[in-house]
Design an enzyme around this catalytic site. Structure first.
Site, PDB file in Angstrom:
ATOM      1  CB  SER A 214      -0.934  -0.037   1.207  1.00 17.66           C
ATOM      2  OG  SER A 214      -1.919   0.970   1.094  1.00 17.66           O
ATOM      3  CG  ASN A 215      -0.341   4.682  -1.314  1.00 11.89           C
ATOM      4  OD1 ASN A 215      -0.998   5.504  -0.698  1.00 11.89           O
ATOM      5  ND2 ASN A 215      -0.827   4.016  -2.357  1.00 11.89           N
ATOM      6  N   PRO A 216       1.146   5.559   1.989  1.00 12.70           N
ATOM      7  CG  PRO A 216       3.011   6.723   2.729  1.00 12.70           C
ATOM      8  CD  PRO A 216       2.443   6.078   1.521  1.00 12.70           C
TER       9      PRO A 216
END
Ligand code: CTP
Length: 399
Positions: A214-216
């Site tokens: 995923s990513n932030p």
């Protein structure tokens, strides 16, 4: 459908016409509305709350405080009051009418009326003598002065056996009146009458049942874009990944997890007039997803990734005349050049470029710096994400 996509909060009070509210609910649904129901405790003597929960496919709110869910359920009147486009009280007894004009909040229904941000339509329904009484007449007059809408009862055969004014109007009249009130209260702006789809937040690409790529992304910028589009009059649907912030109840939303889920949702919403793609989509997903948790048996693990569908590029290929496509680009180098390439290759009308290298822009921040690029113009906006979102949309669509 005259109420397509609208949210009706149906308030049912304790009169014999309470059973008719079940038919009214069905008619609201047939007209395209989503319906939730709140009942007064005495309404449950006339018709079971289960009837309404089955028909609305949603819990029915009767009490402000619930033993079953002692958590934060006591704030439901606030959330539901924010959720609705219109609150229709049908039937409304003389007792509830009197409470509304006095501002009492002794049950879920009356509390929600006080919390409601939307217009309220009261359908007074009672026996003829009661309806003509001095106090009911005075309360109706006061309710009108306070801004409540009143749908007058019809004359006919009443439960008491008498013939008088006091019957709940037919659903067609209530539906027509509801639609007129919603139209009257529609926010007027450059996006009024336009369907707007906004995507927000990250995707998750599962490797096994407990791990994902995923990513932030928090979703703050996407939610701010959805709020701004709504404030400019748009009929907004927010498609969102797993967010780290709350979505306001007034925003219509649908959740996705992976880029594949997002792609299926986008295909269903591709007819929107305006599509704003602020989601941070993972470009790749694991080629295989393990059914069981992967064990650390080996010293190394190689993950093979395959490409995800690019929903925005797909939308660009399908773009119809008049549709406006707005993309986002997150870059760590050559911001303007790279964003410009995406604008062209994905056939977008606008792209909002933000750099990850700037301290006041990017993932999880409250503020942002956006370079808005169109085919022949560019603008820069900075400030809180809320301010930036509004300024971007005003620049594109006008005030
Ligand atoms: N986007 C998308 N589907 C993808 C990847 C991106 O819909 N699989 C959309 C994003 O929502 C954003 C825009 O495309 O509006 C640009 O996303 P970005 O990650 O900046 O660029 P990519 O096209 O993925 O290119 P790269 O990662 O090579 O910079």
């Amino acid at each position: 459908m005259i109420l397509s996509g609208k949210r009706i909060l149906l308030g049912v009070t304790g009169g014999i016409a309470a059973y008719k509210a079940a038919y009214l609910l069905r008619e609201f649904q047939k007209a395209g509305a989503e319906v939730r129901v709140t009942m007064t405790p005495s309404a449950t003597c006339f018709i079971g709350s289960e009837t309404f929960s089955s028909l609305s496919r949603h819990e029915v709110a009767v009490e402000v405080f619930s033993d079953e869910d002692p958590g934060d359920s006591w704030t439901k009147h606030i959330h539901w009051g924010e959720w609705a486009d219109l609150f229709v009280i049908a039937p409304c007894t003389a007792n509830t009418l009197a409470k509304l004009v006095q501002g009492l909040s002794d049950n879920m229904l009356t509390s929600t009326v006080l919390a409601a941000r939307c217009p309220v339509l009261i359908c007074p329904t009672m026996d003829g003598e009661m309806y003509e009484s001095a106090s009911v007449s005075a309360n109706l007059k006061k309710a009108r002065e306070m801004g409540f809408y009143i749908e007058e009862p019809e004359t006919g055969y009443l439960a008491s056996g008498l013939e008088a004014k006091g019957r709940l109007p037919e659903p067609e009249s209530i539906l027509k009146r509801s639609s007129d009130i919603i139209k009257k209260h529609r926010i007027q702006g450059p996006l009024t009458g336009k369907k707007v789809v906004v995507t927000a937040g990250p995707t998750r690409e599962f490797i096994d049942p407990v791990r994902f790529i995923s990513n932030p992304s928090s979703g703050k910028m996407g939610v701010a874009m959805a709020e701004a589009a709504r404030a400019l009059g748009g009929d907004v649907t927010l498609l969102h990944g797993p967010l780290s912030i709350a979505i306001p109840d007034r925003i219509n939303s649908k959740a996705f997890v992976s880029a594949d889920d997002l792609f299926s949702l986008i295909q269903k919403h591709a007819d929107a007039d305006v599509i704003i793609k602020a989601a941070a989509v993972s470009d790749f997903k694991p080629a295989e997803r393990a059914d069981q948790k992967t064990k650390k048996n080996d010293a190394e693990l190689t993950l093979r990734l395959e490409k995800n569908p690019d929903s925005l590029a797909w939308l660009g290929q399908q773009k119809r005349k008049g549709q406006v496509l707005i993309g986002f680009a997150m870059e760590t180098e050559n911001l303007i050049e790279n964003a410009g390439k995406k604008l062209e290759s994905k056939n977008l009308d606008w792209i909002c470029a933000n750099s990850l290298l700037d301290h006041s822009s990017g993932f999880e921040k409250e503020t942002n710096i956006v370079h808005l690029l169109g085919s022949d113009q560019s603008h820069e906006f900075s400030g809180t994400k809320t301010e930036v979102a509004m300024n971007i949309l005003k620049k594109i669509f006008g005030e």
